[in-house]
Every structure is written in structure tokens, then in C-alpha cells.
Design an enzyme around this catalytic site. Structure first.
Site, PDB file in Angstrom:
ATOM      1  CG  ASP A  18      -1.572   1.223   1.290  1.00  0.00           C
ATOM      2  OD1 ASP A  18      -2.280   1.477   0.243  1.00  0.00           O
ATOM      3  OD2 ASP A  18      -1.603   1.755   2.501  1.00  0.00           O
ATOM      4  CB  SER A  19       0.194   4.695  -0.706  1.00  0.00           C
ATOM      5  OG  SER A  19      -0.968   4.829   0.315  1.00  0.00           O
TER       6      SER A  19
ATOM      7  CB  CYS B 252      -3.179   0.680  -2.565  1.00  0.00           C
ATOM      8  SG  CYS B 252      -3.116   2.648  -3.016  1.00  0.00           S
TER       9      CYS B 252
ATOM     10  CD  GLU C 252      -0.418   7.039   5.979  1.00  0.00           C
ATOM     11  OE1 GLU C 252       0.702   6.932   6.543  1.00  0.00           O
ATOM     12  OE2 GLU C 252      -0.925   5.897   5.337  1.00  0.00           O
TER      13      GLU C 252
ATOM     14  CB  CYS D 198      -9.613   4.798   0.393  1.00  0.00           C
ATOM     15  SG  CYS D 198      -7.952   5.239   1.059  1.00  0.00           S
TER      16      CYS D 198
ATOM     17  CG  HIS E  55      -5.246   5.287   4.454  1.00  0.00           C
ATOM     18  ND1 HIS E  55      -4.737   4.727   3.296  1.00  0.00           N
ATOM     19  CD2 HIS E  55      -4.135   5.619   5.104  1.00  0.00           C
ATOM     20  CE1 HIS E  55      -3.562   4.750   3.262  1.00  0.00           C
ATOM     21  NE2 HIS E  55      -3.211   5.558   4.460  1.00  0.00           N
TER      22      HIS E  55
HETATM   23  N1  DGL Z   1      -4.997   3.298   1.024  1.00  0.00           N
HETATM   24  C1  DGL Z   1      -4.714   3.568  -0.325  1.00  0.00           C
HETATM   25  C2  DGL Z   1      -6.173   3.445  -1.199  1.00  0.00           C
HETATM   26  O1  DGL Z   1      -6.881   2.574  -0.753  1.00  0.00           O
HETATM   27  C3  DGL Z   1      -4.623   5.320   0.079  1.00  0.00           C
HETATM   28  C4  DGL Z   1      -4.213   5.820  -1.249  1.00  0.00           C
HETATM   29  C5  DGL Z   1      -3.215   7.324  -1.226  1.00  0.00           C
HETATM   30  O2  DGL Z   1      -2.178   6.823  -0.591  1.00  0.00           O
HETATM   31  O3  DGL Z   1      -3.603   8.051  -1.554  1.00  0.00           O
HETATM   32  O4  DGL Z   1      -6.494   4.056  -1.942  1.00  0.00           O
END
Ligand code: DGL
Length: 258
Positions: A6-7, A69, A148, A180, A182
Site C-alpha cells: 500500500d502507499s 490500495c 496517516e 480506500c 485507509h
Molecule cells: N490506501 C490507499 C487506497 O486504498 C490510499 C491511497 C493514497 O495513498 O492516496 O486508496
């Protein structure tokens, strides 16, 4: 071994669900904390980061890759599947399928990053499957940085959520996809803002269930090791990211910077 990237820390919601649902498998995780968020970046950049993340995981022994992600899943899945010789599972299909199965009135809301919303991938998947369904999307670019940052229950986060969800409240949706990884951390706030009649679909748990099914049908794809290991790597380590990680797993976490 299962490889997950993931990011940042959001994909740990997927990793956590995998740990619980598939306790016999080892996993290796990579969170690109140094480059988060991906959502506002161009598809070309997200694809390049995704290739690098996948190479890292393969190098650590991954036999199957989960793109945990939505932003990367929406723009990089085809490239990763063409380029790498291992199964690549993304988070969009499991969540879109569950939304289709859940909605009674055929009106589905999607919240996600700009990259995910711009790609219209949820819209395409859902309407291809159910041409009569209406899909309403809303980009929520401020939510990933808030998560975050660990601002999970702040007044400002509630205000921003109210603003993002307002247009969807007027659409009579009965199902809302948390597009997402997150967003599960904001689930309670989102549910109270959108109303308890709307069913929330969590792309993280849906993906874990999907992987479980996949491994049942393709048991040879990922080997089981005698000693199960869960290793967590990241391109950077920050205090706030650590706190969010520990909140996801409800245990102290070891994150190795790579
Ligand atoms: N968890 C990522 C997603 O599902 C976040 C993406 C991001 O870093 O913008 O989209």
C-alpha cells in the site's frame, strides 16, 4: 508467502484481515510511507511506485501480490499482471461485487481518493455487471493524510467528512463502498455521518475474504511454511504511522525500514 503493498499504513487493514482469516500463511508487507499519499499523483507515477513495491515483495519471497490500495489497484493492476509472473489481486473487484450483492435499491455510493474516483473503475465494474444501477462517486482527498496523521476522532475530521458525504446523502444510496483501505479506520464516523440505514462495504475485509476463496481454489499458488512469519516493511517510519499501525493490529508492531 503472501505479499501485500500500500502507499502507507492503510493497507495494513487488509494485512490484519489476512492474518486473521489465513493464519497458516506467512505474509510480507510493504508500506510506501515515504511517498504517501498516492491518490493525488498521476497514474504514471503510481504505476512506477507499484512496480517497485512489487519487485521488493517478490525479492522477499512473495508468491502472490495483493495491491492493498485502491488508488494503485485502479491504475496499476494491468501493468503488474503483464509484467510479473505471479497472481496479482486487487481490492476493487471484491468490494464492487459485495456492493452489487448488498444493494437493494441499486443506488451505490463510492468514496475514495482522487486517483480511484477519476479512474471510474468502481463505476465501470458495477454498471457493467448491473447496467441499471446508479453509482455516485465522491473523491475525499483529505482523508488519507488525516488517517496517516492519526486524526481519527477529531472535530476537524468530522467536519470534513460531513462535507464530503453531504452530496451522497441526497442520492438515496443504500450502500456505500469505502473505496480506500485507509477508510476502515474512520468507519464509525462515516457510518454516523451517512446514517445507519446505509450499508458500508469495506474493501479491506472483502479482499481478505476474496483471497481466502482464491487460495481454496488455487492452493498451490502460495506455499505454507512450517514457521509462519508476518513481516512488515516500510520506506519510512514515522511516529504517527506507528501509532496508526498499532491501532490497526492492537499490538506493538515492528516495522523495518527498507
Ligand atoms: N490506501 C490507499 C487506497 O486504498 C490510499 C491511497 C493514497 O495513498 O492516496 O486508496
Amino acid at each position: 508467502m503472501i505479499g501485500i503493498f500500500d502507499s502507507g499504513v492503510g493497507g495494513m487493514t487488509v494485512a490484519h484481515a489476512i492474518e486473521k482469516l489465513l493464519p497458516d500463511y506467512s505474509l510480507v508487507y510493504f508500506g510506501d510511507i515515504a511517498r504517501t499519499p498516492y491518490g493525488p499523483k498521476s497514474p504514471k507515477t503510481i504505476i512506477n511506485y507499484s512496480i517497485r513495491n512489487t519487485e521488493f515483495l517478490l525479492d522477499k519471497g512473495a508468491e502472490l501480490i495483493i495491491i492493498a490500495c485502491n488508488s494503485a489497484s485502479s491504475v496499476a493492476t494491468d501493468t503488474l499482471r503483464q509484467r510479473f509472473d505471479v497472481p496479482v489481486i486487487e481490492v476493487i473487484t471484491p468490494a464492487a461485487n459485495r456492493a452489487i450483492a448488498t444493494s437493494r435499491n441499486g443506488r451505490i455510493g463510492i468514496i475514495g481518493t482522487r486517483a480511484t474516483v477519476k479512474s471510474r473503475v468502481y463505476h465501470t465494474q458495477i454498471t457493467e455487471e448491473r447496467p441499471g444501477f446508479k453509482v455516485y462517486q465522491e473523491a475525499c482527498p483529505l482523508l488519507v493524510p488525516l488517517v496517516e496523521e492519526g486524526w481519527l476522532n477529531k472535530r476537524e475530521t468530522k467536519m470534513i467528512l460531513r462535507r464530503y458525504l453531504h452530496p451522497l446523502k441526497n442520492r438515496q444510496i443504500d450502500t456505500l463502498v469505502l473505496g480506500c483501505t485507509h477508510y476502515p479506520l474512520l468507519k464509525k464516523l462515516i457510518q454516523s455521518r451517512i446514517g445507519k440505514k446505509v450499508k458500508l462495504i469495506d474493501s479491506s475485509t472483502e479482499t481478505a475474504l476474496y483471497v481466502k476463496e482464491y487460495l481454496k481454489e488455487n492452493p498451490k499458488t502460495v506455499s505454507k511454511q512450517e514457521q509462519v512469519s508476518h513481516r512488515y516493511f516500510a520506506s519510512d517510519k514515522t511516529e504517527t504511522a506507528m501509532k496508526v499501525a498499532e491501532r490497526i493490529f492492537s499490538r506493538p508492531m515492528e516495522i523495518i525500514v527498507a
